[in-house]
Design a protein around this motif. Sequence first.
Motif, PDB file in Angstrom:
ATOM      1  N   ARG A 168       0.916  -0.425   0.297  1.00 19.62           N
ATOM      2  CA  ARG A 168       0.600   0.030   0.060  1.00 19.62           C
ATOM      3  C   ARG A 168       0.685   1.256   0.003  1.00 19.62           C
ATOM      4  O   ARG A 168       2.425   1.565   0.695  1.00 19.62           O
ATOM      5  CB  ARG A 168      -0.868   0.167   1.235  1.00 19.62           C
ATOM      6  N   LEU A 170       2.232   4.563   0.708  1.00 18.55           N
ATOM      7  CA  LEU A 170       1.996   5.576   2.398  1.00 18.55           C
ATOM      8  C   LEU A 170       2.625   6.878   1.914  1.00 18.55           C
ATOM      9  O   LEU A 170       3.456   6.458   1.146  1.00 18.55           O
ATOM     10  CB  LEU A 170       2.141   4.853   3.149  1.00 18.55           C
ATOM     11  N   ASP A 174       1.067  11.125   6.050  1.00 14.81           N
ATOM     12  CA  ASP A 174       0.406   9.925   6.669  1.00 14.81           C
ATOM     13  C   ASP A 174      -0.570   9.394   6.108  1.00 14.81           C
ATOM     14  O   ASP A 174      -1.629   8.263   6.513  1.00 14.81           O
ATOM     15  CB  ASP A 174      -0.178   9.785   8.189  1.00 14.81           C
ATOM     16  N   SER A 175      -1.084   9.553   4.276  1.00 12.40           N
ATOM     17  CA  SER A 175      -2.348   9.547   3.954  1.00 12.40           C
ATOM     18  C   SER A 175      -2.326   8.263   2.864  1.00 12.40           C
ATOM     19  O   SER A 175      -1.082   8.219   2.984  1.00 12.40           O
ATOM     20  CB  SER A 175      -2.738  10.919   3.300  1.00 12.40           C
ATOM     21  N   GLU A 176      -2.949   7.119   3.046  1.00  9.74           N
ATOM     22  CA  GLU A 176      -2.721   6.511   1.923  1.00  9.74           C
ATOM     23  C   GLU A 176      -3.655   6.334   0.471  1.00  9.74           C
ATOM     24  O   GLU A 176      -4.321   6.956   0.230  1.00  9.74           O
ATOM     25  CB  GLU A 176      -3.621   4.708   2.714  1.00  9.74           C
ATOM     26  N   THR A 179      -3.325   0.360  -3.420  1.00 12.69           N
ATOM     27  CA  THR A 179      -2.618  -1.120  -2.297  1.00 12.69           C
ATOM     28  C   THR A 179      -3.000  -1.882  -3.818  1.00 12.69           C
ATOM     29  O   THR A 179      -3.964  -1.563  -4.918  1.00 12.69           O
ATOM     30  CB  THR A 179      -4.185  -1.700  -1.547  1.00 12.69           C
TER      31      THR A 179
END
Length: 189
Positions: A168, A170, A174-176, A179
């Motif tokens: 995933r 990153l 700190d946002s994602e 995936t």
Amino acid sequence: MKRLISLTLTLLLLIALTACGQRGGDASGSESGSDVYAEGGYGEGRAGDTIHSAFMDFSVNSAYTTALYSGHTAPEGMKVLVVEITIKNTFHESLPMWDDDFQGQWSASAETDEFAWPITEGEDGGSLDTVSEEQFPAEYELAVNESRTGVLVFDVPADEKDFSISHRELFSDDSEGNTFFVYFTAEEK
């Protein structure tokens, strides 16, 4: 009438040839050696495909399971999954990497979790030593455009043979992001 049938057959042949010539660029990863990009936050490939994320390209080259890997023995009811991957930094600056940027997964059952971190991830979240020179260390850095091949080692349930490696994106805030999953069957050694 013959001319219409001939024209229709020619058109169908051209459509079939065009479809056969298309390769990669979608999230399905259905052909070995395909280029896989995320669509709608998700990308799925197979061993041999090149996965294109925001920071890197990676591919699963091979995978096998064994009872013992370089002195590491899996706990009871488990076996060792060894996955060779190649990672290339496609970002515009050096890329800090951790082996737990990748997670090993399999089908879920009532007795086990459905995923594992590499064996360099300690019970308390700390890092453990690698057990072989081929293994990715718990933490490392890839220079701009640097490519590195190594292995990730996981303890997995002894009765599993089909796995995936997931990653995933990153970001520094700190946002994602997207995936990705790479599916494969591991050879038993």
